[in-house]
Design a protein around this motif. Structure first.
Motif, PDB file in Angstrom:
ATOM      1  N   GLU A  50     -13.071 -12.657  -4.320  1.00  0.00           N
ATOM      2  CA  GLU A  50     -11.876 -12.679  -3.480  1.00  0.00           C
ATOM      3  C   GLU A  50     -10.760 -11.854  -4.102  1.00  0.00           C
ATOM      4  OE1 GLU A  50     -12.187 -17.068  -1.337  1.00  0.00           O
ATOM      5  OE2 GLU A  50     -11.296 -16.884  -3.343  1.00  0.00           O
ATOM      6  N   ILE A  51     -10.606 -11.965  -5.407  1.00  0.00           N
ATOM      7  CA  ILE A  51      -9.573 -11.191  -6.108  1.00  0.00           C
ATOM      8  C   ILE A  51      -9.850  -9.698  -5.971  1.00  0.00           C
ATOM      9  CG2 ILE A  51      -8.592 -10.649  -8.364  1.00  0.00           C
ATOM     10  CD1 ILE A  51      -9.085 -13.565  -9.148  1.00  0.00           C
ATOM     11  N   ALA A  52     -11.095  -9.301  -6.188  1.00  0.00           N
ATOM     12  CA  ALA A  52     -11.469  -7.892  -6.091  1.00  0.00           C
ATOM     13  C   ALA A  52     -11.254  -7.369  -4.671  1.00  0.00           C
ATOM     14  CB  ALA A  52     -12.926  -7.703  -6.507  1.00  0.00           C
ATOM     15  N   PHE A  53     -11.562  -8.204  -3.674  1.00  0.00           N
ATOM     16  CA  PHE A  53     -11.402  -7.814  -2.270  1.00  0.00           C
ATOM     17  C   PHE A  53      -9.933  -7.552  -1.942  1.00  0.00           C
ATOM     18  CE2 PHE A  53     -10.712  -9.047   2.201  1.00  0.00           C
ATOM     19  CZ  PHE A  53     -11.536  -8.123   2.826  1.00  0.00           C
ATOM     20  N   MET A  54      -9.039  -8.462  -2.346  1.00  0.00           N
ATOM     21  CA  MET A  54      -7.618  -8.301  -2.058  1.00  0.00           C
ATOM     22  C   MET A  54      -7.004  -7.166  -2.868  1.00  0.00           C
ATOM     23  SD  MET A  54      -6.738 -10.105   0.395  1.00  0.00           S
ATOM     24  CE  MET A  54      -5.018  -9.619   0.273  1.00  0.00           C
ATOM     25  N   GLN A  55      -7.464  -6.990  -4.090  1.00  0.00           N
ATOM     26  CA  GLN A  55      -6.966  -5.874  -4.895  1.00  0.00           C
ATOM     27  C   GLN A  55      -7.326  -4.540  -4.262  1.00  0.00           C
ATOM     28  OE1 GLN A  55      -8.486  -6.576  -8.889  1.00  0.00           O
ATOM     29  NE2 GLN A  55      -6.543  -7.472  -9.533  1.00  0.00           N
ATOM     30  N   GLN A  56      -8.526  -4.455  -3.687  1.00  0.00           N
ATOM     31  CA  GLN A  56      -8.936  -3.221  -3.030  1.00  0.00           C
ATOM     32  C   GLN A  56      -8.087  -2.957  -1.783  1.00  0.00           C
ATOM     33  OE1 GLN A  56     -11.224  -0.945  -4.243  1.00  0.00           O
ATOM     34  NE2 GLN A  56     -10.246   0.270  -2.631  1.00  0.00           N
ATOM     35  N   ARG A  57      -7.809  -4.006  -1.029  1.00  0.00           N
ATOM     36  CA  ARG A  57      -6.943  -3.843   0.153  1.00  0.00           C
ATOM     37  C   ARG A  57      -5.547  -3.401  -0.253  1.00  0.00           C
ATOM     38  NH1 ARG A  57      -7.932  -8.308   4.955  1.00  0.00           N
ATOM     39  NH2 ARG A  57      -9.881  -7.377   5.718  1.00  0.00           N
ATOM     40  N   LEU A  58      -5.050  -3.998  -1.331  1.00  0.00           N
ATOM     41  CA  LEU A  58      -3.733  -3.639  -1.834  1.00  0.00           C
ATOM     42  C   LEU A  58      -3.723  -2.192  -2.300  1.00  0.00           C
ATOM     43  CD1 LEU A  58      -0.863  -4.412  -2.591  1.00  0.00           C
ATOM     44  CD2 LEU A  58      -1.745  -5.421  -4.703  1.00  0.00           C
ATOM     45  N   LEU A  59      -4.753  -1.796  -3.017  1.00  0.00           N
ATOM     46  CA  LEU A  59      -4.863  -0.427  -3.503  1.00  0.00           C
ATOM     47  C   LEU A  59      -4.934   0.561  -2.340  1.00  0.00           C
ATOM     48  CD1 LEU A  59      -5.231   1.635  -5.760  1.00  0.00           C
ATOM     49  CD2 LEU A  59      -7.672   1.106  -5.763  1.00  0.00           C
TER      50      LEU A  59
ATOM     51  N   GLU B 279      -1.663   8.731   9.040  1.00  0.00           N
ATOM     52  CA  GLU B 279      -2.795   8.196   9.793  1.00  0.00           C
ATOM     53  C   GLU B 279      -3.386   6.970   9.085  1.00  0.00           C
ATOM     54  OE1 GLU B 279      -5.597  11.323  10.295  1.00  0.00           O
ATOM     55  OE2 GLU B 279      -4.344  12.483  11.681  1.00  0.00           O
ATOM     56  N   GLY B 280      -3.498   5.886   9.822  1.00  0.00           N
ATOM     57  CA  GLY B 280      -4.107   4.676   9.286  1.00  0.00           C
ATOM     58  C   GLY B 280      -3.201   3.827   8.430  1.00  0.00           C
ATOM     59  N   ILE B 281      -1.934   4.237   8.240  1.00  0.00           N
ATOM     60  CA  ILE B 281      -1.060   3.495   7.332  1.00  0.00           C
ATOM     61  C   ILE B 281      -0.712   2.112   7.874  1.00  0.00           C
ATOM     62  CG2 ILE B 281       1.029   4.574   8.280  1.00  0.00           C
ATOM     63  CD1 ILE B 281       2.258   4.381   5.504  1.00  0.00           C
ATOM     64  N   TYR B 282      -0.426   2.016   9.174  1.00  0.00           N
ATOM     65  CA  TYR B 282      -0.068   0.714   9.732  1.00  0.00           C
ATOM     66  C   TYR B 282      -1.279  -0.210   9.779  1.00  0.00           C
ATOM     67  CZ  TYR B 282       1.925  -2.903  12.682  1.00  0.00           C
ATOM     68  OH  TYR B 282       2.348  -4.113  13.166  1.00  0.00           O
ATOM     69  N   GLU B 283      -2.426   0.339  10.101  1.00  0.00           N
ATOM     70  CA  GLU B 283      -3.653  -0.457  10.112  1.00  0.00           C
ATOM     71  C   GLU B 283      -3.943  -1.002   8.719  1.00  0.00           C
ATOM     72  OE1 GLU B 283      -3.511   2.022  13.622  1.00  0.00           O
ATOM     73  OE2 GLU B 283      -3.283   2.478  11.487  1.00  0.00           O
ATOM     74  N   SER B 284      -3.674  -0.188   7.702  1.00  0.00           N
ATOM     75  CA  SER B 284      -3.872  -0.630   6.321  1.00  0.00           C
ATOM     76  C   SER B 284      -2.916  -1.767   5.977  1.00  0.00           C
ATOM     77  CB  SER B 284      -3.666   0.543   5.357  1.00  0.00           C
ATOM     78  OG  SER B 284      -3.890   0.156   4.019  1.00  0.00           O
TER      79      SER B 284
ATOM     80  N   PHE C 177       7.611   0.192  11.326  1.00  0.00           N
ATOM     81  CA  PHE C 177       7.018   0.702  10.092  1.00  0.00           C
ATOM     82  C   PHE C 177       7.245   2.213   9.976  1.00  0.00           C
ATOM     83  CE2 PHE C 177       4.006   1.842   6.908  1.00  0.00           C
ATOM     84  CZ  PHE C 177       3.821   0.705   6.132  1.00  0.00           C
ATOM     85  N   GLU C 178       7.079   2.919  11.075  1.00  0.00           N
ATOM     86  CA  GLU C 178       7.318   4.361  11.090  1.00  0.00           C
ATOM     87  C   GLU C 178       8.756   4.667  10.693  1.00  0.00           C
ATOM     88  OE1 GLU C 178       5.469   7.130  11.903  1.00  0.00           O
ATOM     89  OE2 GLU C 178       3.602   6.013  12.028  1.00  0.00           O
ATOM     90  N   ARG C 179       9.692   3.922  11.254  1.00  0.00           N
ATOM     91  CA  ARG C 179      11.110   4.148  10.945  1.00  0.00           C
ATOM     92  C   ARG C 179      11.421   3.793   9.493  1.00  0.00           C
ATOM     93  NH1 ARG C 179      11.832   1.255  15.744  1.00  0.00           N
ATOM     94  NH2 ARG C 179      13.111  -0.347  14.740  1.00  0.00           N
ATOM     95  N   PHE C 180      10.737   2.754   8.985  1.00  0.00           N
ATOM     96  CA  PHE C 180      10.945   2.364   7.591  1.00  0.00           C
ATOM     97  C   PHE C 180      10.503   3.478   6.641  1.00  0.00           C
ATOM     98  CE2 PHE C 180       8.928   0.389   3.781  1.00  0.00           C
ATOM     99  CZ  PHE C 180      10.108   0.059   3.130  1.00  0.00           C
ATOM    100  N   VAL C 181       9.347   4.080   6.900  1.00  0.00           N
ATOM    101  CA  VAL C 181       8.882   5.191   6.068  1.00  0.00           C
ATOM    102  C   VAL C 181       9.884   6.341   6.124  1.00  0.00           C
ATOM    103  CG1 VAL C 181       7.062   6.908   5.717  1.00  0.00           C
ATOM    104  CG2 VAL C 181       6.457   4.562   6.310  1.00  0.00           C
ATOM    105  N   ASP C 182      10.438   6.593   7.324  1.00  0.00           N
ATOM    106  CA  ASP C 182      11.456   7.643   7.453  1.00  0.00           C
ATOM    107  C   ASP C 182      12.661   7.340   6.572  1.00  0.00           C
ATOM    108  OD1 ASP C 182       9.908   8.979   9.297  1.00  0.00           O
ATOM    109  OD2 ASP C 182      10.930   8.120  11.041  1.00  0.00           O
ATOM    110  N   VAL C 183      13.103   6.081   6.588  1.00  0.00           N
ATOM    111  CA  VAL C 183      14.257   5.674   5.785  1.00  0.00           C
ATOM    112  C   VAL C 183      13.970   5.832   4.301  1.00  0.00           C
ATOM    113  CG1 VAL C 183      15.620   3.672   5.051  1.00  0.00           C
ATOM    114  CG2 VAL C 183      15.286   4.119   7.475  1.00  0.00           C
ATOM    115  N   MET C 184      12.796   5.408   3.864  1.00  0.00           N
ATOM    116  CA  MET C 184      12.436   5.538   2.458  1.00  0.00           C
ATOM    117  C   MET C 184      12.443   7.000   2.030  1.00  0.00           C
ATOM    118  SD  MET C 184      11.942   2.604   0.943  1.00  0.00           S
ATOM    119  CE  MET C 184      10.779   2.787  -0.416  1.00  0.00           C
TER     120      MET C 184
END
Length: 217
Positions: free
Chosen positions: A43-52, A80-85, A161-168
């Motif tokens: 479970e730890i490895a699975f969540m770490q991979q998602r986080l990565l 591409e795929g950032i929000y899905e991630s 999320f798109e607007r947040f990335v723009d702000v960052m």
């Protein structure tokens, strides 16, 4: 005159030290032991991979948007795929938080809280080679904005999320001298862009306080 300067310098150093302790204290508090059952290694490895996976695409998107205009093909491709991630990472968790550990005013490490059983350092998730590439770039955003932390809520929409990335990414324009964004803090920019599902905390040293949260919680 020299005596007055020395007193001012000592006061600033004391305030800075207190601010450093507040930042580190927040990380320690967030990482308090949970009463929930311990996760299995799988479970730890699975969540770490998602986080990565999320961190890599998120940081790449910010970098690309910082160098190119928002409608540039390279900037669009990087998103591409950032929000899905993000959706895969957040799952049923209320929010995920990213917190900086500062040393002498510079962000040195980033901690992630909310999706793992305990607060996790970015260095724990990435290999040394990945950390050397991504950590300095990510930490630079925290240092430049004096950003202590930011949290992404589960209810964050794709458009937000798109607007947040723009702000960052506007922080890079500020560093390059763009007068339209110079002097604006992240909290104010989130409010202006009506991003209600992201909250931020920024370093404030002085009589008026050391941090400020976005009014949207």
């Amino acid at each position: 005159m020299d005596s007055q300067k020395d007193m001012e310098k000592n006061r600033e150093e004391d305030e800075f030290s207190e601010d450093e302790e507040l930042v580190l204290g927040g990380i320690e508090e967030a990482g308090a032991d949970s009463e929930e059952p311990a996760s299995t290694p799988e479970e730890i490895a699975f969540m770490q991979q998602r986080l990565l996976d999320f961190l890599q695409v998120f940081i790449k998107a910010m970098l690309a948007t910082g160098y190119y205009s928002q409608d540039h093909p390279q900037a669009q491709k990087a998103r591409e795929g950032i929000y899905e991630s993000f959706e895969e990472l957040i799952g049923d968790h209320p929010e995920v938080s990213f917190m900086a550990r500062f040393e002498h005013g510079v962000a040195k490490d980033i901690y992630i809280d909310g999706v793992m059983r305990k607060t996790t350092s970015l260095n724990e998730v990435m290999t040394s080679a990945q950390s050397e590439i991504f950590l300095p770039k990510f930490a630079e955003y925290f240092t430049r904005r004096g950003l202590v932390s930011f949290s992404l809520k589960k209810d964050l929409t794709s458009n937000e999320f798109e607007r947040f990335v723009d702000v960052m990414c506007e922080s890079k324009k500020e560093a390059d001298g763009d007068e339209d964004v110079k002097g604006k803090d992240l909290t104010r920019m989130l409010v202006e862009k009506k991003i209600i599902n992201v909250r931020s905390e920024e370093r404030r040293v002085g009589k008026e306080g050391r941090s400020r949260w976005s009014p949207y919680h």
